[in-house]
Design an enzyme around this catalytic site. Structure first.
Site, PDB file in Angstrom:
ATOM      1  N   LYS A   1      -8.200   7.054   9.933  1.00 59.59           N
ATOM      2  CA  LYS A   1      -7.006   7.323  10.736  1.00 59.59           C
ATOM      3  C   LYS A   1      -6.908   8.789  11.139  1.00 59.59           C
ATOM      4  O   LYS A   1      -6.179   9.138  12.069  1.00 59.59           O
ATOM      5  CB  LYS A   1      -5.746   6.910   9.980  1.00 59.59           C
ATOM      6  N   ASP A   2      -7.648   9.675  10.448  1.00 62.59           N
ATOM      7  CA  ASP A   2      -7.620  11.099  10.781  1.00 62.59           C
ATOM      8  C   ASP A   2      -8.636  11.476  11.850  1.00 62.59           C
ATOM      9  O   ASP A   2      -8.607  12.601  12.361  1.00 62.59           O
ATOM     10  CB  ASP A   2      -7.905  11.945   9.527  1.00 62.59           C
TER      11      ASP A   2
ATOM     12  N   THR B   1       9.096  10.817   5.940  1.00 59.41           N
ATOM     13  CA  THR B   1       7.872  10.221   6.470  1.00 59.41           C
ATOM     14  C   THR B   1       7.173  11.233   7.362  1.00 59.41           C
ATOM     15  O   THR B   1       7.821  12.057   8.005  1.00 59.41           O
ATOM     16  CB  THR B   1       8.153   8.932   7.267  1.00 59.41           C
TER      17      THR B   1
ATOM     18  N   ASN C   1       0.311  16.683   0.344  1.00 56.38           N
ATOM     19  CA  ASN C   1      -0.451  15.612  -0.283  1.00 56.38           C
ATOM     20  C   ASN C   1       0.479  14.672  -1.051  1.00 56.38           C
ATOM     21  O   ASN C   1       1.697  14.886  -1.104  1.00 56.38           O
ATOM     22  CB  ASN C   1      -1.547  16.185  -1.196  1.00 56.38           C
TER      23      ASN C   1
ATOM     24  N   ARG D   1       4.440  15.354  -1.969  1.00 57.96           N
ATOM     25  CA  ARG D   1       5.544  14.610  -1.354  1.00 57.96           C
ATOM     26  C   ARG D   1       6.447  13.980  -2.420  1.00 57.96           C
ATOM     27  O   ARG D   1       7.674  13.975  -2.282  1.00 57.96           O
ATOM     28  CB  ARG D   1       4.998  13.534  -0.412  1.00 57.96           C
TER      29      ARG D   1
END
Length: 727
Positions: A500-501, A544, A568, A572
């Site tokens: 996804k990165d 989020t 990270n 969070r």
């Protein structure tokens, strides 16, 4: 030993704010060539609005890097091209338009020719780089002839003109002011010549050139220091000059009245600025004014995805052609390198033959001339046949890059004694990764799988710090660019990414060759109170890091407050524990890999929240070439997951690319069929659409694009319906 090498600063890894600091005009390019010539046998420089590329024929990049250091510390933005194959591939793909902001554009060919001309004028080019450049131009021409990428290509100027239309300007009612008479201004005026406009002004420091251009394009020339009247009348201003930063400051603008009777900086909303200059021609602060729209090259890059969609299917064929031409040129270069070795080897053998004949002839007594000639010919033929396997082996070694293997193996190949068993150290693969706990966990898992497949190999993990690790996550490739540069520089062999990165825009010379079987793609909620999403009190703050999550959650709980969070996993959770958030949203797969899934309060099924494109998938990226590393890593790839990932990325590209869009896609593939679910919304989440599409696996990308466009159309229709009802 000399090789083709290079260093490049390009739009891939550097914004225009960085590129403009290192932009070279013609005289500066010549000065740089003279400065660097003493360190290299051959050298040439390509300086355009997209890149500053320095290619050389020499031993290493040290002197080129030292030259870049004269401008400041820009190492993090540079692409290092440490060996011939990487440098050749980079130049050929550039010539083919695959490295351009407007993929497939042809202007780069002329810019490469100009670089060759300048290098010849400065006598910094020789046989190797001359052939390299000519073959690069040939490659670009071949790509455009044998694919449709040229058919759908677009220069930055044509993309800019699409932008003008998108912003609602009518050409026939618009007055244009073009500042500059260089290559970009010429291109702009060429486009203008095909379009009917109300009026054209051309301004330049070279007034005579401005007059010539204005006459050719049926416009009016103005002096640079007297262009305020034209600026007042024009509603579209295009900057295409070089060598002058911030040509139009706010003070300059304040002197010019808008045709609608208000000063352009005060009210009226009537002027559009397109800045094609590097350095930039217009003060970036003009963007802060509501009534002025300013787009620079980086802004224009963001809208080239529309054209990229048309060219998307042509890129694989273009890459195939580039790779074929790289292979051909590499053969030429390697044979050229190995020729002196073969010549020296043969001369040594021939010297030995002559010495032995001198010893032999007296031993034979009084022989006639004919017998002497026959003996010389016989020994020559015998030596040729004896040495032929070794000479052929030397050529093959050059082509197969055996110079990177253990020297004992090389000797065995040359002497044709491969049956002899000699201990050879393990092959080593250096694996690049980010240094976060999750990234290391993922990378260690990949290494474990590779070791199971090939226990005789040695693996080293190398941590690379990315801009995302530094907190700068609002750039393309925040978590991947540093790893990609390290691969291109030869510092690591492969890189492990969360799929996804990985940006939708590929870095040519690299390829994602493996995607692992998808793990849990779902998202989870962790709440401080242990309450689920539906149980959280109204007004609770949910952290989020993506619009994708917030717009979907707003459809379920619009009464909650969704705030941005970064860091990270541990960071969070710590922010939530401190009371900054009542709950946070994370990816399930990350928690599972770190054995922390038990901290999740609630796991959202995909029918509640669709994941990010590529979520739950690991990708392995490496230099785009075959070999033992490719053969090993390819074994980890999972075809159904790859098909799903391809479809999801096609969906993302169709909506404009980037992970900061309020969209999501989740594909599930079998050998024959694929199902794709997607969502799209406005950034505020007030207009939202979700759809599903299914079909043949062979149509995965087409289906994904159809789904993306259908979602976008539905959101637009909902917006129009609201506007109609209000009016």
């Amino acid at each position: 030993m000399n090789k083709i090498i290079g260093v490049e600063l390009s739009h891939r890894f550097a914004s225009i704010a960085i590129r403009e600091r290192l932009a070279l005009n013609k005289e500066q390019t010549k000065e740089a060539l003279r400065f660097l010539k003493k360190n290299y046998e051959e050298i040439f420089i390509i300086s355009t609005c997209n890149r500053l590329s320095i290619y050389a024929y020499g031993e290493n990049n040290d002197a080129i890097l030292a030259y870049f250091n004269r401008f400041g510390n820009y190492r993090q933005f540079l692409s290092i091209l440490p060996d011939s194959e990487i440098a050749i591939r980079n130049l050929f793909s550039t010539a083919a338009g695959l490295e351009s902001q407007a993929v497939g554009e042809h202007q780069i060919t002329g810019q490469i020719r100009e670089a060759l001309t300048i290098a010849r004028e400065e006598n910094t080019i020789g046989a190797v780089l001359d052939e390299l450049i000519r073959h690069a131009i040939h490659t670009g021409k071949k790509v455009r002839q044998e694919t449709n990428i040229g058919k759908f290509s677009a220069s930055l100027a044509t993309v800019g003109f699409e932008l003008i239309e998108q912003e609602g300007y009518k050409f026939e009612e618009s007055v244009f002011l073009v500042i500059g008479t260089g290559n970009m201004a010429n291109l702009v005026n060429t486009v203008l010549d095909r379009t009917k406009i109300k009026k054209l002004y051309v301004a330049s420091h070279d007034f005579e050139r401005a007059q010539e251009m204005a006459k050719e394009w049926r416009g009016e020339a103005v002096q640079m220091d007297q262009m305020h009247a034209a600026l007042s009348e024009a509603n579209i201003i295009i900057g295409g000059t070089q060598g002058e930063i911030n040509l139009l400051h706010e003070e300059t603008m304040a002197e010019s009245k808008c045709p609608r009777a208000n000063f352009a900086l005060q009210s009226g909303g009537c002027k559009l600025f397109l800045d094609f200059g590097v350095p930039r021609n217009f003060n970036p602060n003009l963007k802060e004014h509501d009534n002025i729209k300013l787009f620079d090259l980086d802004d224009i890059k963001k809208i080239t995805y529309k054209g990229l969609l048309k060219r998307y299917d042509e890129i694989p064929m273009a890459r195939t052609i580039v790779n074929q031409e790289v292979d051909w040129f590499s053969v030429w270069l390697k044979n050229r390198k190995v020729a002196p070795v073969i010549e020296a080897y043969w001369n040594n053998l021939d010297d030995i033959r002559n010495e032995e004949l001198k010893w032999l002839f007296p031993k034979l007594g009084n022989i006639d001339k004919h017998t002497e000639i026959v003996l010389k010919r016989f020994t020559h033929r015998l030596l040729r046949k004896i040495s032929k396997p070794s000479i052929e082996a030397i050529k093959e070694i050059a082509q197969n890059l055996h110079e990177t293997d253990n020297p004992i193996n090389t000797a065995k190949n040359i002497l044709a004694v491969n049956s002899v068993d000699i201990f050879v150290p393990k092959r080593k693969i250096v694996v690049g990764t980010r240094g976060s706990k999750l990234a290391l966990t993922q990378t260690n898992w990949i290494v474990e799988q590779l070791m199971k497949l090939e226990p005789t190999y040695e693996f080293e993990t190398k941590i690379i710090r990315t801009s995302g690790d530094e907190g700068n996550i609002n750039v393309v490739g925040a978590f991947t660019s540093a790893l990609q540069r390290a691969m291109l520089a030869g510092e690591i062999d492969i890189a492990v990414h969360s799929f996804k990165d990985v940006p939708t825009e590929d870095v040519f010379g690299l390829r994602v060759i493996t995607v692992t079987p998808r793990k849990d793609a779902r998202d989870v909620l962790i709440s401080k109170s242990g309450k689920t999403l539906n149980e959280l009190p109204s007004g609770s703050i949910v952290g989020t890091g993506s619009l994708r999550r917030s717009v979907q959650l707003q459809q379920i709980r619009p009464d909650l407050e969704y705030k941005f969070i970064q860091g990270n996993v541990d960071g969070r959770i710590a922010q939530m524990e401190k009371g900054n958030y009542d709950a946070i949203i994370l990816a399930a797969t990350g928690l599972q890999k770190m054995n922390m899934i038990d901290v999740a309060t609630e796991i959202f099924d995909t029918d509640v929240m669709l994941p990010a494109v590529g979520q739950g998938i690991l990708a392995i990226e490496m230099i785009d070439k075959d070999g033992y590393i490719y053969d090993l890593v390819k074994k980890l790839s999972h075809q159904p997951t790859k098909d799903a990932a391809d479809a999801e990325r096609a969906f993302l590209i169709a909506l404009g690319g980037g992970c900061n869009l309020p969209m999501a896609a989740y594909a599930q593939a079998t050998e024959t069929e694929i199902k794709i679910e997607g969502i799209f919304a406005t950034k505020e989440g007030d207009f939202f659409a979700r759809k599903t599409i299914s079909g043949s696996i062979n149509d995965k990308r087409t289906l994904a694009r159809q789904l993306a466009l259908a979602l976008k159309e539905e959101v637009e229709l909902k917006k129009k319906a609201i506007i109609t009802n209000v009016s």
